[in-house]
Design a protein around this motif. Sequence first.
Motif, mmCIF file in Angstrom:
data_model
loop_
_atom_site.group_PDB
_atom_site.id
_atom_site.type_symbol
_atom_site.label_atom_id
_atom_site.label_comp_id
_atom_site.label_asym_id
_atom_site.label_seq_id
_atom_site.Cartn_x
_atom_site.Cartn_y
_atom_site.Cartn_z
ATOM 1 N N GLY A 269 0.787 -1.221 0.000
ATOM 2 C CA GLY A 269 0.000 0.000 0.000
ATOM 3 C C GLY A 269 0.817 1.268 0.000
ATOM 4 O O GLY A 269 2.053 1.255 0.035
ATOM 5 N N HIS A 270 0.101 2.388 -0.010
ATOM 6 C CA HIS A 270 0.696 3.717 -0.028
ATOM 7 C C HIS A 270 -0.304 4.677 0.607
ATOM 8 O O HIS A 270 -1.454 4.317 0.866
ATOM 9 N N PHE B 24 -4.172 3.840 1.497
ATOM 10 C CA PHE B 24 -4.582 4.013 2.886
ATOM 11 C C PHE B 24 -5.180 5.389 3.148
ATOM 12 O O PHE B 24 -5.976 5.555 4.079
ATOM 13 N N SER B 25 -4.831 6.378 2.337
ATOM 14 C CA SER B 25 -5.456 7.696 2.505
ATOM 15 C C SER B 25 -6.950 7.610 2.189
ATOM 16 O O SER B 25 -7.772 8.282 2.826
ATOM 17 N N PHE B 26 -7.314 6.765 1.221
ATOM 18 C CA PHE B 26 -8.728 6.548 0.886
ATOM 19 C C PHE B 26 -9.436 5.819 2.028
ATOM 20 O O PHE B 26 -10.556 6.184 2.421
ATOM 21 N N PHE C 168 5.192 -3.654 2.517
ATOM 22 C CA PHE C 168 3.950 -3.853 3.264
ATOM 23 C C PHE C 168 3.795 -2.769 4.315
ATOM 24 O O PHE C 168 4.763 -2.343 4.937
ATOM 25 N N GLN C 169 2.557 -2.338 4.502
ATOM 26 C CA GLN C 169 2.238 -1.287 5.449
ATOM 27 C C GLN C 169 1.180 -1.787 6.439
ATOM 28 O O GLN C 169 0.336 -2.617 6.092
#
Length: 402
Positions: free
Chosen positions: A261-262, A296-298, A361-362
Motif C-alpha cells: 500500500g501507499h 490508505f489515505s482513501f 507492506f504497510q
Amino acid sequence: MLKHLRSKIQSTGPISVSEYMKEVLTNPVTGYYVRKNMLGADGDFITSPEISQVFGELLGVWIISEWMGAGRPKRLQLVELGPGKGSLASDILRVFSQLQSVVGGASVSVHLVEVSPVLSRLQAETLTGNRSEEASSEDDPVYRRGETEGGVSVSWYRRLEDVPAAFSIFVAHEFFDALPVHKFQRTEKGWREVLVDIDPADPDRLRFVMAPTPTLASSTLVQAEERRDHVEVCAEGGVIVQQLARRIQEEGGAALIADYGHDGTKTDTFRGFKGHRLHDVLLAPGSADLTADVDFSFLRRMAGGGVACLGPVSQRSFLRNMGIDARMQVLLRNCSDPSVRKQLISSYDMLTNPAKMGERFQFFSLLHRARLAAPKTPEGLKLEKKSPAPLPVAGFTELSLS
C-alpha cells in the motif's frame, strides 16, 4: 473465463477494471480464488504467515494488547478477513494459549470471512482438523462450524455483515489488495474511466480502452482536489472499512490491516502474479492473481471521524516495534540446528528487509476513540504539568509491549 468475459463485453460493451477483477477472482464457477489454492511455494504467491510463525505470534501479542487496552472485555471475537490457509489464525491462537493466564478470563471465538470453498477447507484442516462440518442449509450465514483442539469455536462466513455483533479485533492481511479497483485517467476533457474491451485485432485477447464520456464511477469516486493524473479507487474496500468503523464505534474493538500500500501517492499499481512472477493482467484471465496496492489515505477518509486511524507504518517498523528483534535473538540463542538457524535468519530478512517485504507492506489500524483518550486524573489530585498522555498503541510507536 475468457469466453465468459468476451460474451459479457459483446452483450454490454467494455467493462470496468473493477468488474473485470471481480469476475476473474471471485466468479462462483471459474473465479481464481474460488477454484484454486494459490498460496505457498507451489502457488502464485506466498504471504508473511507462511514465511515465519513469528509474524503471527507478534500479531497475536498486538491483539492481546488492544484487548487489554480496551479494559479486558469478557467476550473477544477474533475476526479475520481472507484468512488464507489459516496459518495466521493458528499462530495467533497459539499465543492465546501460551498467555492463558492473561486471556483466560475472556470467552474467545474465531470468525473467518472467506468466499473460497477450497481455502475454507484448508483453513478447517489447519485450525480444527476433523472437528468441523458444513452447514446443512445454503441459507445459513455460517456455512461451516468447527472447534479447535483447545475448544475454541470457529465459524465461517461469506460476508462480514453476517459476523455477530460483539467486541471484536478484526485482522485483514493481504485482503484489501485483492478487492476490485476502478482505474481513472486525467484527460483534457476531465477524468475518464479505464475499461476492458475485446481487442479488435485479435478476438482472443483483451485490451484497455478509455471511456469516451464520464461514467458514474468517474463522476463520484475521484476527489475534486486529486492531483495525480492516474488513480485507482477501491469502492468495495471503502464500504468494508465503513462497516469496520461502525462496528468498532458501536461494539468496541480494533482493526489491523496489513497490505501492499501507499498513503495516496502511487498511481498505476494494478498487476498480476503467476508462479511468483509478474503476469500480464489481461492475459489468460483466471489463471493468475490480480492485485492493486491499497490506498490508505482513501481508507482513512472512508473510515470517517467516528474512529481513530493509525498509520500506515512500514512492516519493518511495526514488527520491530512489536519486538521481533528480541524474539529472534531468543530463538537463535536456543537453536543448535544450523539449518534451522539459517531458516530463521532468512525469514527475518524477508519480513524486515526494506528491499523485500519490510517497506513494501504497510500496517494500518482503526481504533475506538476511547482507546486513545488520556487516562483520567484521580479526583483531588492536582497536576502542575500537562495531563497524562494517551496509552501508546503497540506496533505504531517505538514503545514495544514488554
